[in-house]
Design a protein around this motif. Structure first.
Motif, PDB file in Angstrom:
ATOM      1  N   LYS A  53      39.454  35.597  39.963  1.00 12.89           N
ATOM      2  CA  LYS A  53      40.902  35.059  40.238  1.00 12.89           C
ATOM      3  C   LYS A  53      41.980  35.276  39.055  1.00 12.89           C
ATOM      4  CE  LYS A  53      39.286  31.560  43.446  1.00 12.89           C
ATOM      5  NZ  LYS A  53      39.784  32.282  44.587  1.00 12.89           N
ATOM      6  N   MET A  54      41.508  35.922  38.066  1.00 14.99           N
ATOM      7  CA  MET A  54      42.445  36.259  37.047  1.00 14.99           C
ATOM      8  C   MET A  54      43.020  37.703  37.020  1.00 14.99           C
ATOM      9  SD  MET A  54      42.265  33.610  35.277  1.00 14.99           S
ATOM     10  CE  MET A  54      42.971  33.848  33.635  1.00 14.99           C
ATOM     11  N   LYS A  55      44.516  37.895  36.779  1.00  9.08           N
ATOM     12  CA  LYS A  55      44.848  39.238  36.991  1.00  9.08           C
ATOM     13  C   LYS A  55      45.962  39.327  35.808  1.00  9.08           C
ATOM     14  CE  LYS A  55      48.167  37.645  40.261  1.00  9.08           C
ATOM     15  NZ  LYS A  55      48.586  37.831  41.732  1.00  9.08           N
ATOM     16  N   GLU A  56      46.265  40.450  35.102  1.00  7.97           N
ATOM     17  CA  GLU A  56      47.420  40.564  34.262  1.00  7.97           C
ATOM     18  C   GLU A  56      48.107  41.887  35.088  1.00  7.97           C
ATOM     19  OE1 GLU A  56      46.228  39.966  30.603  1.00  7.97           O
ATOM     20  OE2 GLU A  56      47.761  40.977  29.617  1.00  7.97           O
ATOM     21  N   LYS A  57      49.595  42.073  34.469  1.00  6.23           N
ATOM     22  CA  LYS A  57      50.131  43.103  35.019  1.00  6.23           C
ATOM     23  C   LYS A  57      50.028  44.298  33.847  1.00  6.23           C
ATOM     24  CE  LYS A  57      54.028  40.626  37.184  1.00  6.23           C
ATOM     25  NZ  LYS A  57      55.441  40.072  37.187  1.00  6.23           N
ATOM     26  N   GLY A  58      49.940  45.524  34.485  1.00  7.20           N
ATOM     27  CA  GLY A  58      49.980  46.742  33.788  1.00  7.20           C
ATOM     28  C   GLY A  58      51.222  47.158  33.383  1.00  7.20           C
ATOM     29  N   ASP A  59      51.441  48.590  33.293  1.00  6.23           N
ATOM     30  CA  ASP A  59      52.820  49.028  32.905  1.00  6.23           C
ATOM     31  C   ASP A  59      53.674  49.407  34.135  1.00  6.23           C
ATOM     32  OD1 ASP A  59      50.858  51.298  30.698  1.00  6.23           O
ATOM     33  OD2 ASP A  59      52.297  49.548  30.077  1.00  6.23           O
ATOM     34  N   ILE A  60      53.171  49.335  35.416  1.00  6.84           N
ATOM     35  CA  ILE A  60      53.867  49.674  36.596  1.00  6.84           C
ATOM     36  C   ILE A  60      53.402  48.830  37.577  1.00  6.84           C
ATOM     37  CG2 ILE A  60      54.461  52.018  36.029  1.00  6.84           C
ATOM     38  CD1 ILE A  60      51.974  52.800  37.871  1.00  6.84           C
ATOM     39  N   PRO A  61      53.480  47.459  37.702  1.00  2.19           N
ATOM     40  CA  PRO A  61      53.242  46.784  38.733  1.00  2.19           C
ATOM     41  C   PRO A  61      53.991  46.382  39.750  1.00  2.19           C
ATOM     42  CG  PRO A  61      54.019  45.329  36.657  1.00  2.19           C
ATOM     43  CD  PRO A  61      54.188  46.847  36.371  1.00  2.19           C
ATOM     44  N   GLU A  62      55.258  46.925  39.878  1.00  6.44           N
ATOM     45  CA  GLU A  62      56.233  46.559  40.831  1.00  6.44           C
ATOM     46  C   GLU A  62      55.720  47.243  42.036  1.00  6.44           C
ATOM     47  OE1 GLU A  62      57.836  46.601  36.707  1.00  6.44           O
ATOM     48  OE2 GLU A  62      56.751  48.209  37.944  1.00  6.44           O
ATOM     49  N   GLY A  63      56.048  46.320  43.135  1.00  7.90           N
ATOM     50  CA  GLY A  63      55.706  46.876  44.556  1.00  7.90           C
ATOM     51  C   GLY A  63      54.171  46.631  44.755  1.00  7.90           C
ATOM     52  N   TYR A  64      53.299  46.538  43.565  1.00  8.07           N
ATOM     53  CA  TYR A  64      51.944  46.102  44.026  1.00  8.07           C
ATOM     54  C   TYR A  64      51.535  44.497  43.492  1.00  8.07           C
ATOM     55  CZ  TYR A  64      51.823  51.069  43.145  1.00  8.07           C
ATOM     56  OH  TYR A  64      52.193  52.490  43.350  1.00  8.07           O
ATOM     57  N   SER A  65      50.358  44.182  44.418  1.00  6.20           N
ATOM     58  CA  SER A  65      49.708  42.884  43.925  1.00  6.20           C
ATOM     59  C   SER A  65      48.205  43.271  44.065  1.00  6.20           C
ATOM     60  CB  SER A  65      50.254  41.743  44.731  1.00  6.20           C
ATOM     61  OG  SER A  65      49.933  41.858  46.248  1.00  6.20           O
ATOM     62  N   VAL A  66      47.535  42.179  43.410  1.00  7.44           N
ATOM     63  CA  VAL A  66      46.280  42.482  43.482  1.00  7.44           C
ATOM     64  C   VAL A  66      45.443  41.071  43.764  1.00  7.44           C
ATOM     65  CG1 VAL A  66      45.743  44.412  41.774  1.00  7.44           C
ATOM     66  CG2 VAL A  66      45.795  41.888  40.867  1.00  7.44           C
ATOM     67  N   SER A  67      44.141  41.271  44.388  1.00  8.46           N
ATOM     68  CA  SER A  67      43.385  39.928  44.403  1.00  8.46           C
ATOM     69  C   SER A  67      41.897  40.228  43.961  1.00  8.46           C
ATOM     70  CB  SER A  67      43.133  39.921  46.041  1.00  8.46           C
ATOM     71  OG  SER A  67      42.351  38.844  46.387  1.00  8.46           O
ATOM     72  N   ARG A  68      41.330  39.364  43.304  1.00  8.59           N
ATOM     73  CA  ARG A  68      39.955  39.344  42.832  1.00  8.59           C
ATOM     74  C   ARG A  68      39.265  38.062  43.007  1.00  8.59           C
ATOM     75  NH1 ARG A  68      37.187  41.096  37.156  1.00  8.59           N
ATOM     76  NH2 ARG A  68      35.240  41.782  37.920  1.00  8.59           N
ATOM     77  N   GLU A  69      38.609  37.668  44.463  1.00  4.85           N
ATOM     78  CA  GLU A  69      38.059  36.681  44.775  1.00  4.85           C
ATOM     79  C   GLU A  69      36.607  36.324  44.435  1.00  4.85           C
ATOM     80  OE1 GLU A  69      39.768  33.900  46.327  1.00  4.85           O
ATOM     81  OE2 GLU A  69      41.617  35.200  45.895  1.00  4.85           O
ATOM     82  N   LYS A  70      35.809  37.765  44.020  1.00  7.85           N
ATOM     83  CA  LYS A  70      34.679  37.751  43.970  1.00  7.85           C
ATOM     84  C   LYS A  70      34.638  38.839  42.772  1.00  7.85           C
ATOM     85  CE  LYS A  70      32.552  36.868  48.472  1.00  7.85           C
ATOM     86  NZ  LYS A  70      31.415  37.109  49.373  1.00  7.85           N
ATOM     87  N   LYS A  71      33.528  38.558  41.701  1.00 11.49           N
ATOM     88  CA  LYS A  71      33.228  39.399  40.678  1.00 11.49           C
ATOM     89  C   LYS A  71      33.306  40.817  41.005  1.00 11.49           C
ATOM     90  CE  LYS A  71      30.918  39.496  36.332  1.00 11.49           C
ATOM     91  NZ  LYS A  71      29.706  38.563  35.359  1.00 11.49           N
ATOM     92  N   GLU A  72      32.729  41.258  41.925  1.00  8.92           N
ATOM     93  CA  GLU A  72      32.563  42.870  42.333  1.00  8.92           C
ATOM     94  C   GLU A  72      33.449  43.405  43.219  1.00  8.92           C
ATOM     95  OE1 GLU A  72      30.842  39.999  43.724  1.00  8.92           O
ATOM     96  OE2 GLU A  72      30.416  40.305  45.638  1.00  8.92           O
ATOM     97  N   ARG A  73      34.693  42.435  43.534  1.00  9.86           N
ATOM     98  CA  ARG A  73      35.484  43.081  44.261  1.00  9.86           C
ATOM     99  C   ARG A  73      36.962  43.165  43.739  1.00  9.86           C
ATOM    100  NH1 ARG A  73      35.380  44.697  49.799  1.00  9.86           N
ATOM    101  NH2 ARG A  73      33.259  43.698  49.815  1.00  9.86           N
ATOM    102  N   PHE A  74      37.666  44.277  43.774  1.00 10.50           N
ATOM    103  CA  PHE A  74      39.049  43.895  43.226  1.00 10.50           C
ATOM    104  C   PHE A  74      39.880  44.764  44.153  1.00 10.50           C
ATOM    105  CE2 PHE A  74      42.218  42.952  40.336  1.00 10.50           C
ATOM    106  CZ  PHE A  74      42.820  44.060  39.648  1.00 10.50           C
ATOM    107  N   SER A  75      41.010  44.271  44.837  1.00  9.12           N
ATOM    108  CA  SER A  75      41.376  44.812  45.684  1.00  9.12           C
ATOM    109  C   SER A  75      43.140  45.007  45.357  1.00  9.12           C
ATOM    110  CB  SER A  75      41.774  43.999  46.965  1.00  9.12           C
ATOM    111  OG  SER A  75      40.685  43.640  47.611  1.00  9.12           O
ATOM    112  N   LEU A  76      43.729  46.022  45.587  1.00  9.30           N
ATOM    113  CA  LEU A  76      45.224  46.665  45.436  1.00  9.30           C
ATOM    114  C   LEU A  76      45.877  46.478  46.420  1.00  9.30           C
ATOM    115  CD1 LEU A  76      47.124  47.589  43.199  1.00  9.30           C
ATOM    116  CD2 LEU A  76      46.495  49.839  44.029  1.00  9.30           C
TER     117      LEU A  76
END
Lengths: 112, 114
Positions: A53-76
């Motif tokens: 549930k933690m996330k941080e923007k990188g250099d080019i986040p515009e137009g994208y979002s992410v989700s991390r509901e479980k430790k093993e899975r990270f969705s763009l």
């Protein structure tokens, strides 16, 4: 063998579609990352996460979002795909120690 | 933010001759630095990493890199190129202080001629 698995190797989507790119790691890594790779530009950091549930923007986040509901899975998520988001997308994970990324094999996304 | 600059986008060598891939970094302190390799249609693989223990770092497949603080450089070398070394090479540094992400250079494509 430890792995980072990206759900799709190739993906073709239409402009304006909402697109989900999935990444799963089996190494119990805390950190997960999304990059896009374009010729002559190297890898550019989109988003990363260092905990559920933690996330941080990188250099080019515009137009994208992410989700991390479980430790093993990270969705763009591409909220509304555009042609300039046609690219190779790479997911990676790492432990708390610096370096030592493990990369997935990538998803080549084409937006038409 | 820190950055790395790869000075050559493309390097071509003959098999059996030395390889030099150049990288400069910008940082106010001695960072951790890495080289990654990407073979055609393959994933990215860690080649070697520098973490201040020794300035000359040895990696896989006969590659090594030397950290030179005075020149802010971390060039990758190999005494004798092999055909299998043909790939794209990325110089990598920590993205920002206190953050666990990495920032990648633009890449150097190494071509090895028979």
């Amino acid at each position: 063998d430890v792995k980072v698995t990206q759900s799709s190797r190739y993906l073709v989507k239409r402009t304006g579609e909402k697109v989900f790119l999935e990444c799963v790691q089996d190494m119990d890594h805390e950190n997960m990352f999304w990059y896009r790779q374009d010729p002559g530009l190297g890898l550019r950091l989109i988003y990363f996460s260092y905990d559920v549930k933690m996330k941080e923007k990188g250099d080019i986040p515009e137009g994208y979002s992410v989700s991390r509901e479980k430790k093993e899975r990270f969705s763009l998520i591409l909220e509304s795909a555009s042609t300039n988001q046609t690219s190779m997308y790479l997911c990676a994970s790492s432990s708390k120690q610096p370096g030592g990324y493990t990369f997935g094999s990538g998803t080549r996304l084409t937006v038409v | 933010a820190q950055s790395v600059t790869q000075l050559d986008s493309h390097v071509s060598v003959s098999e059996g001759t030395p390889v030099l891939l150049r990288c400069n970094y910008s940082s106010s302190y001695s960072p951790s630095l890495f080289w990654y390799v990407q073979h055609p249609n393959k994933g990215l693989q860690l080649l070697l990493k520098y973490t201040s223990a020794a300035t000359l770092v040895k990696g896989i497949n006969g590659f090594e890199a030397e950290f030179k603080k005075s020149e802010t450089s971390f060039h990758l070398t190999k005494p004798s190129a092999h055909m299998s070394d043909a790939a794209e090479y990325f110089c990598v540094a920590p993205w920002r202080t206190g953050r666990r992400a990495l920032t990648f250079g633009s890449g150097t494509r190494l071509q090895v001629q028979p």
